[in-house]
Motif scaffolding. Structure first.
Motif, PDB file in Angstrom:
ATOM      1  N   GLY A 270     -12.008  70.295 -30.698  1.00 11.29           N
ATOM      2  CA  GLY A 270     -11.383  70.072 -29.019  1.00 11.29           C
ATOM      3  C   GLY A 270     -10.498  68.991 -28.996  1.00 11.29           C
ATOM      4  N   LEU A 271      -9.605  68.902 -30.328  1.00  7.73           N
ATOM      5  CA  LEU A 271      -8.314  68.029 -29.886  1.00  7.73           C
ATOM      6  C   LEU A 271      -7.225  68.628 -28.868  1.00  7.73           C
ATOM      7  CD1 LEU A 271      -7.766  66.829 -33.931  1.00  7.73           C
ATOM      8  CD2 LEU A 271      -8.969  66.333 -32.066  1.00  7.73           C
ATOM      9  N   THR A 272      -6.316  68.149 -27.895  1.00  6.92           N
ATOM     10  CA  THR A 272      -5.534  68.333 -27.199  1.00  6.92           C
ATOM     11  C   THR A 272      -4.470  68.291 -28.227  1.00  6.92           C
ATOM     12  OG1 THR A 272      -5.897  65.628 -25.537  1.00  6.92           O
ATOM     13  CG2 THR A 272      -4.091  66.947 -25.173  1.00  6.92           C
ATOM     14  N   THR A 273      -3.288  69.400 -27.897  1.00  5.62           N
ATOM     15  CA  THR A 273      -2.062  69.428 -28.544  1.00  5.62           C
ATOM     16  C   THR A 273      -0.851  69.297 -27.473  1.00  5.62           C
ATOM     17  OG1 THR A 273      -1.566  71.661 -27.231  1.00  5.62           O
ATOM     18  CG2 THR A 273      -3.445  71.558 -30.010  1.00  5.62           C
ATOM     19  N   ILE A 274       0.208  69.048 -28.307  1.00  7.62           N
ATOM     20  CA  ILE A 274       1.599  68.803 -28.051  1.00  7.62           C
ATOM     21  C   ILE A 274       1.605  71.286 -26.609  1.00  7.62           C
ATOM     22  CG2 ILE A 274       1.520  67.284 -29.088  1.00  7.62           C
ATOM     23  CD1 ILE A 274       3.828  70.419 -29.766  1.00  7.62           C
ATOM     24  N   LYS A 275       2.504  70.909 -26.258  1.00  6.69           N
ATOM     25  CA  LYS A 275       3.868  71.484 -26.107  1.00  6.69           C
ATOM     26  C   LYS A 275       4.724  72.509 -26.055  1.00  6.69           C
ATOM     27  CE  LYS A 275       4.679  74.560 -21.336  1.00  6.69           C
ATOM     28  NZ  LYS A 275       4.240  74.795 -20.115  1.00  6.69           N
ATOM     29  N   ALA A 276       5.311  72.752 -26.901  1.00 10.47           N
ATOM     30  CA  ALA A 276       6.497  72.905 -27.001  1.00 10.47           C
ATOM     31  C   ALA A 276       7.462  73.803 -26.231  1.00 10.47           C
ATOM     32  CB  ALA A 276       6.568  74.324 -28.043  1.00 10.47           C
ATOM     33  N   ASP A 277       8.723  72.780 -26.477  1.00 13.77           N
ATOM     34  CA  ASP A 277       9.559  73.557 -25.187  1.00 13.77           C
ATOM     35  C   ASP A 277      10.224  74.945 -25.666  1.00 13.77           C
ATOM     36  OD1 ASP A 277      11.281  73.405 -23.244  1.00 13.77           O
ATOM     37  OD2 ASP A 277      13.613  72.933 -24.945  1.00 13.77           O
ATOM     38  N   ALA A 278      10.224  75.985 -24.618  1.00 16.40           N
ATOM     39  CA  ALA A 278      10.813  77.697 -24.782  1.00 16.40           C
ATOM     40  C   ALA A 278      11.938  77.627 -24.288  1.00 16.40           C
ATOM     41  CB  ALA A 278       9.932  78.114 -23.952  1.00 16.40           C
ATOM     42  N   ASP A 279      12.478  76.779 -23.803  1.00 13.74           N
ATOM     43  CA  ASP A 279      14.370  76.828 -23.113  1.00 13.74           C
ATOM     44  C   ASP A 279      14.709  76.466 -24.801  1.00 13.74           C
ATOM     45  OD1 ASP A 279      13.399  77.709 -21.156  1.00 13.74           O
ATOM     46  OD2 ASP A 279      13.062  75.215 -20.470  1.00 13.74           O
TER      47      ASP A 279
ATOM     48  N   PRO B 268       7.222  63.718 -31.794  1.00 14.54           N
ATOM     49  CA  PRO B 268       7.863  64.448 -30.728  1.00 14.54           C
ATOM     50  C   PRO B 268       9.293  63.518 -30.169  1.00 14.54           C
ATOM     51  CG  PRO B 268       5.513  63.731 -29.937  1.00 14.54           C
ATOM     52  CD  PRO B 268       5.908  62.788 -31.323  1.00 14.54           C
ATOM     53  N   LEU B 269      10.448  64.601 -30.004  1.00 12.58           N
ATOM     54  CA  LEU B 269      11.070  64.245 -29.113  1.00 12.58           C
ATOM     55  C   LEU B 269      10.969  64.616 -28.240  1.00 12.58           C
ATOM     56  CD1 LEU B 269      13.693  62.685 -29.093  1.00 12.58           C
ATOM     57  CD2 LEU B 269      15.074  65.224 -29.473  1.00 12.58           C
ATOM     58  N   PHE B 270      10.487  64.475 -26.818  1.00 13.98           N
ATOM     59  CA  PHE B 270      10.067  65.217 -25.631  1.00 13.98           C
ATOM     60  C   PHE B 270      11.330  64.881 -24.309  1.00 13.98           C
ATOM     61  CE2 PHE B 270       6.436  63.125 -26.207  1.00 13.98           C
ATOM     62  CZ  PHE B 270       5.171  64.331 -26.406  1.00 13.98           C
ATOM     63  N   ASP B 271      11.407  66.225 -23.799  1.00 20.12           N
ATOM     64  CA  ASP B 271      12.582  66.569 -22.535  1.00 20.12           C
ATOM     65  C   ASP B 271      11.852  65.674 -22.007  1.00 20.12           C
ATOM     66  OD1 ASP B 271      10.604  68.190 -21.616  1.00 20.12           O
ATOM     67  OD2 ASP B 271      11.925  69.913 -22.524  1.00 20.12           O
ATOM     68  N   ALA B 272      12.526  66.414 -20.390  1.00 14.71           N
ATOM     69  CA  ALA B 272      12.494  65.547 -19.896  1.00 14.71           C
ATOM     70  C   ALA B 272      10.992  66.349 -18.595  1.00 14.71           C
ATOM     71  CB  ALA B 272      13.656  65.354 -18.067  1.00 14.71           C
ATOM     72  N   GLN B 273      10.858  67.139 -19.828  1.00 12.94           N
ATOM     73  CA  GLN B 273       9.494  68.267 -18.307  1.00 12.94           C
ATOM     74  C   GLN B 273       8.431  67.735 -19.545  1.00 12.94           C
ATOM     75  OE1 GLN B 273      12.314  70.083 -19.152  1.00 12.94           O
ATOM     76  NE2 GLN B 273      12.464  69.293 -16.459  1.00 12.94           N
ATOM     77  N   GLY B 274       8.272  66.313 -20.181  1.00 14.66           N
ATOM     78  CA  GLY B 274       7.342  66.253 -21.462  1.00 14.66           C
ATOM     79  C   GLY B 274       7.205  67.261 -22.648  1.00 14.66           C
ATOM     80  N   GLU B 275       8.114  67.787 -22.987  1.00 14.62           N
ATOM     81  CA  GLU B 275       7.658  69.435 -23.762  1.00 14.62           C
ATOM     82  C   GLU B 275       8.451  68.891 -24.814  1.00 14.62           C
ATOM     83  OE1 GLU B 275       7.265  73.519 -21.343  1.00 14.62           O
ATOM     84  OE2 GLU B 275       9.030  73.140 -21.606  1.00 14.62           O
ATOM     85  N   VAL B 276       8.300  69.305 -26.461  1.00 12.05           N
ATOM     86  CA  VAL B 276       8.473  69.177 -27.755  1.00 12.05           C
ATOM     87  C   VAL B 276       9.668  70.122 -27.888  1.00 12.05           C
ATOM     88  CG1 VAL B 276       7.842  68.228 -29.594  1.00 12.05           C
ATOM     89  CG2 VAL B 276       6.565  67.990 -28.334  1.00 12.05           C
ATOM     90  N   VAL B 277      10.862  69.675 -28.301  1.00 12.18           N
ATOM     91  CA  VAL B 277      12.791  69.929 -28.259  1.00 12.18           C
ATOM     92  C   VAL B 277      12.284  69.684 -29.860  1.00 12.18           C
ATOM     93  CG1 VAL B 277      12.875  69.920 -25.866  1.00 12.18           C
ATOM     94  CG2 VAL B 277      13.920  67.843 -27.561  1.00 12.18           C
ATOM     95  N   GLY B 278      12.052  68.396 -30.815  1.00 13.51           N
ATOM     96  CA  GLY B 278      12.236  68.203 -32.159  1.00 13.51           C
ATOM     97  C   GLY B 278      11.255  67.295 -32.809  1.00 13.51           C
ATOM     98  N   ILE B 279      11.529  67.248 -33.606  1.00 10.16           N
ATOM     99  CA  ILE B 279      10.115  65.855 -34.759  1.00 10.16           C
ATOM    100  C   ILE B 279      11.838  64.900 -35.531  1.00 10.16           C
ATOM    101  CG2 ILE B 279       8.869  66.026 -36.704  1.00 10.16           C
ATOM    102  CD1 ILE B 279       8.926  68.909 -37.349  1.00 10.16           C
ATOM    103  N   ASP B 280      11.192  64.062 -34.722  1.00 10.38           N
ATOM    104  CA  ASP B 280      11.968  62.833 -35.303  1.00 10.38           C
ATOM    105  C   ASP B 280      12.473  62.235 -36.191  1.00 10.38           C
ATOM    106  OD1 ASP B 280      11.819  62.191 -32.329  1.00 10.38           O
ATOM    107  OD2 ASP B 280      10.564  61.100 -32.196  1.00 10.38           O
ATOM    108  N   THR B 281      12.835  62.099 -36.767  1.00 11.37           N
ATOM    109  CA  THR B 281      13.137  62.799 -38.629  1.00 11.37           C
ATOM    110  C   THR B 281      14.012  61.421 -39.285  1.00 11.37           C
ATOM    111  OG1 THR B 281      12.857  65.082 -38.696  1.00 11.37           O
ATOM    112  CG2 THR B 281      13.933  64.176 -40.553  1.00 11.37           C
TER     113      THR B 281
END
Length: 395
Positions: free
Chosen positions: A163-172, A238-251
């Protein structure tokens, strides 16, 4: 180009770039430090394998601290992460038996049943991994499903999670100039922070190595470069975009008068996750646990028997090597007869002078592999044996 822009660019060109944590990166004249995990205890010489390995929760960009909030580098511009920014993000704490240290980093929940994406350097060498869900405080033990060290990606499984909340990956496709926010366990404090910035490049390359070390450097290509102030402990976040979607992994991140962050594109990371889930091991992707010798070591080299080295308790030997602090019962090391305060001098055909050398000598080995080990006991007598490596409890 404005004067402010020129000044920023000049500062950027002059500075040293460090990946957050574990590695130091250099490409096209740029060096960065991995920001994966933060060393929280133990040996000063282990300044940050994990390093994002950079500073501990008490401050100091390196594990040894003592240099101010971020070791004399620019103070990061960040604030506490919001509930929305924290959703699907976890705090990762590990114990590193070979280095006798603890470390902290960040991860992202991919499935409600507890699969977590993070950087490989966040969990590399871990003996135990504990993962805490940022929004609930619920903690879970974690195991490594698989890793791709060359791309710095690891997939974990939380034990008993549901039941964990998941991140949303950017599709763009992310674009230069896009606004982004880097979220992570900055400084290993156990709370999430958020650093805003913009994407400045989609094709950056950085060469990373553990902080304080010039060995084991790896180059990461086609990275997302941002002006977000990524710091030690953020790795895997996570590196989030303006829509709250993940565009990358901080490394990784730069150091100096300006801080830039580097992130692995999320599409690349998820492609590796799919390969790990398929169970098909390749030369790049490892499925399951790493090999395990079964010793806990201090992180520094012996100082030729002076009786006062890292973890050295005054035995009579003058051997140079890695001092054993503890031997795990039932492991290869225990079966060979190694004991606390013995000094490992060679492993798998390689001379050993530190805990880091032990880890390096085991790179590429798998559970069941036969390796040779040489050591000197507390009386100064030399021994050799061939042992079959076991499976690491975790990574």
């Amino acid at each position: 180009m404005t004067t402010a822009t020129r000044d920023r660019q000049a500062a950027k060109n002059a500075r040293t770039v460090r990946p957050r944590g574990r590695r130091r990166v250099r490409a096209a004249g740029v060096t960065a430090l991995l920001v994966g995990a933060v060393a929280c205890s133990a040996a000063p010489a282990f300044a940050g394998p994990i390093l994002v390995r950079g500073g501990g929760p008490a401050g100091g960009y390196g594990a040894s601290g003592g240099h101010g909030a971020y070791g004399g580098y620019a103070t990061p511009d960040s604030q506490s992460a919001t509930a929305t920014e924290s959703a699907g993000v976890v705090l990762i704490d590990t114990v590193l038996p070979y280095q006798n240290a603890q470390a902290a980093g960040t991860g992202m929940v991919l499935t409600a049943s507890g699969q977590v994406l993070t950087n490989y350097h966040v969990v590399q060498g871990a003996g135990t991994i504990n993962v805490t869900v940022a929004t609930t405080g619920q903690s879970y033990a974690a195991t490594v499903v698989g890793t791709d060290p060359s791309n710095d990606v690891a997939l974990l499984q939380l034990t008993g999670a549901s039941g964990l909340t998941t991140i949303k990956a950017d599709a763009d496709q992310a674009q230069v100039g896009d606004a982004v926010t880097a979220v992570g366990n900055a400084g290993g404090t156990g709370t999430l922070t958020a650093a805003a910035g913009t994407i400045s490049s989609l094709t950056s390359s950085v060469t990373a190595a553990s902080e304080g070390s010039s060995s084991g450097a790896e180059t990461l290509s086609s990275m997302i470069e941002t002006t977000a102030d990524v710091v030690a402990g953020d790795s895997g976040g996570p590196l989030f975009d303006a829509q709250g979607e993940v565009v990358g992994i901080d490394t990784a991140a730069s150091t100096g008068s300006e801080i830039d962050g580097y992130a692995i594109p999320i599409a690349r990371a998820l492609g590796i996750v799919q390969q790990i889930r398929s169970g098909a091991e390749t030369s790049a992707v490892r499925i399951g646990p790493a090999a395990f010798l079964g010793v806990e070591l201090s992180s520094g080299a012996m100082d030729d028997g002076s009786g006062d080295g890292f973890g050295y308790s005054g035995n009579a030997t003058t051997a140079t090597g890695a001092t054993i602090g503890n031997v795990v019962s039932g492991t290869a090391a225990a079966g060979a007869g190694l004991q606390a305060d013995d000094v490992i001098t060679s492993l798998n055909g390689h001379a050993v002078s530190s805990a880091a050398d032990v880890s390096a000598a085991l790179v590429g080995t798998n559970p069941g592999d036969q390796v040779s080990i040489g050591w000197t006991d507390q009386s100064g007598a030399a021994h050799t044996a061939t042992v079959a490596l076991g499976a690491s409890p975790v990574a």
